[in-house]
Design an enzyme around this catalytic site. Structure first.
Site, PDB file in Angstrom:
ATOM      1  N   TYR A 274       0.519  -1.147   0.245  1.00  0.00           N
ATOM      2  CA  TYR A 274       0.148  -0.122   0.187  1.00  0.00           C
ATOM      3  C   TYR A 274       0.961   1.087   0.219  1.00  0.00           C
ATOM      4  O   TYR A 274       0.649   2.246  -0.741  1.00  0.00           O
ATOM      5  CB  TYR A 274      -1.257  -0.391   1.040  1.00  0.00           C
ATOM      6  CG  TYR A 274      -1.862  -1.450   1.184  1.00  0.00           C
ATOM      7  CD1 TYR A 274      -3.203  -0.875   0.231  1.00  0.00           C
ATOM      8  CD2 TYR A 274      -1.686  -2.461   1.728  1.00  0.00           C
ATOM      9  CE1 TYR A 274      -3.875  -1.972   0.170  1.00  0.00           C
ATOM     10  CE2 TYR A 274      -2.568  -3.187   2.144  1.00  0.00           C
ATOM     11  CZ  TYR A 274      -3.861  -3.202   0.659  1.00  0.00           C
ATOM     12  OH  TYR A 274      -4.829  -4.166   0.499  1.00  0.00           O
TER      13      TYR A 274
ATOM     14  N   ASN B 270     -12.595  -0.637  -5.953  1.00  0.00           N
ATOM     15  CA  ASN B 270     -12.202  -1.308  -6.949  1.00  0.00           C
ATOM     16  C   ASN B 270     -13.127  -1.383  -7.511  1.00  0.00           C
ATOM     17  O   ASN B 270     -13.186  -3.238  -7.548  1.00  0.00           O
ATOM     18  CB  ASN B 270     -10.669  -1.859  -7.636  1.00  0.00           C
ATOM     19  CG  ASN B 270     -10.836  -2.501  -8.558  1.00  0.00           C
ATOM     20  OD1 ASN B 270     -11.017  -1.772  -9.347  1.00  0.00           O
ATOM     21  ND2 ASN B 270      -9.524  -3.344  -8.702  1.00  0.00           N
TER      22      ASN B 270
ATOM     23  N   CYS C 214      -5.788  -5.200  -8.161  1.00  0.00           N
ATOM     24  CA  CYS C 214      -6.762  -5.047  -6.115  1.00  0.00           C
ATOM     25  C   CYS C 214      -5.411  -6.229  -6.032  1.00  0.00           C
ATOM     26  O   CYS C 214      -4.861  -6.082  -4.901  1.00  0.00           O
ATOM     27  CB  CYS C 214      -7.469  -4.066  -6.679  1.00  0.00           C
ATOM     28  SG  CYS C 214      -8.722  -5.584  -6.947  1.00  0.00           S
ATOM     29  N   HIS C 215      -5.504  -7.658  -6.114  1.00  0.00           N
ATOM     30  CA  HIS C 215      -5.437  -8.898  -5.975  1.00  0.00           C
ATOM     31  C   HIS C 215      -3.334  -8.265  -5.484  1.00  0.00           C
ATOM     32  O   HIS C 215      -2.846  -9.517  -4.305  1.00  0.00           O
ATOM     33  CB  HIS C 215      -5.449  -9.755  -6.331  1.00  0.00           C
ATOM     34  CG  HIS C 215      -4.816 -10.025  -8.043  1.00  0.00           C
ATOM     35  ND1 HIS C 215      -6.069  -9.605  -8.581  1.00  0.00           N
ATOM     36  CD2 HIS C 215      -3.917 -10.591  -8.436  1.00  0.00           C
ATOM     37  CE1 HIS C 215      -5.129  -9.143  -9.502  1.00  0.00           C
ATOM     38  NE2 HIS C 215      -3.998 -10.470  -9.711  1.00  0.00           N
TER      39      HIS C 215
ATOM     40  N   GLU D 213      -0.396 -16.628 -10.353  1.00  0.00           N
ATOM     41  CA  GLU D 213       0.756 -15.381 -10.696  1.00  0.00           C
ATOM     42  C   GLU D 213       2.462 -15.525 -10.785  1.00  0.00           C
ATOM     43  O   GLU D 213       2.771 -15.863 -11.111  1.00  0.00           O
ATOM     44  CB  GLU D 213       0.245 -14.007 -10.765  1.00  0.00           C
ATOM     45  CG  GLU D 213      -1.139 -13.629 -11.118  1.00  0.00           C
ATOM     46  CD  GLU D 213      -1.129 -11.942 -11.447  1.00  0.00           C
ATOM     47  OE1 GLU D 213      -0.667 -11.118 -10.755  1.00  0.00           O
ATOM     48  OE2 GLU D 213      -2.530 -12.000 -11.250  1.00  0.00           O
TER      49      GLU D 213
END
Length: 156
Positions: A92, A115, A123-124, A150
């Site tokens: 953040y 979001n 946002c993850h 990912e």
């Protein structure tokens, strides 16, 4: 006019919302947007296909017109989220610094929480400063699945 439809994914049912020009929303449940027509438009079909490709590990970048609605600050945060590369994470604090407001960590967290186009606006990929997984609209198990998708080498 606004349109919506659902799709099944590896992480559950998703609701996609669009108008004639852009994706407006992606939610983690079946949500009928007020004033929208349930119709599988070509844009919703394109988004669903790209999300499926992403879930299968065949897509690392989305190519869709997006138009999230939010405050100027939220838009800055969401634009910054779009710059986080596939398989990477930011804190953040990193996002706050990137938008030129280094003391706005909590506000970044709130913008992240609001979001409207989850997954596509990633946002993850935002984590706590200490590397911990914190907060996610779809729940931490879904955030974990997306991050593992990912980067399978990380442990969360």
């Amino acid at each position: 006019m606004r349109y919506w439809d659902t799709m099944e994914s590896k992480i559950g049912t998703l609701t996609l919302v669009c108008d004639e020009e852009a994706i407006l929303g992606l939610e983690f449940q079946v949500t009928e947007p007020e004033g929208a027509i349930r119709e599988r438009t070509p844009l919703i079909e394109q988004a669903a296909l790209q999300i499926e490709e992403y879930m299968e590990g065949k897509r690392v970048k989305f190519d869709l017109p997006l138009r999230p609605e939010g405050t100027k600050f939220q838009m800055q945060v969401w634009d910054s989220l779009l710059t986080i590369p596939y398989g990477e994470v930011r804190s953040y604090k990193d996002i706050a610094v990137a938008i030129g407001n280094p003391k706005a960590c909590r506000a970044v967290g709130m913008a992240n929480n609001r979001n409207p186009i989850s997954i596509i606006i990633p946002c993850h990929r935002v984590i706590g400063a200490n590397g911990s997984l914190v907060g996610y609209g779809g729940g931490l198990p879904i955030k974990t699945k997306l991050l593992k998708l990912e980067d399978s080498k990380r442990t969360w």
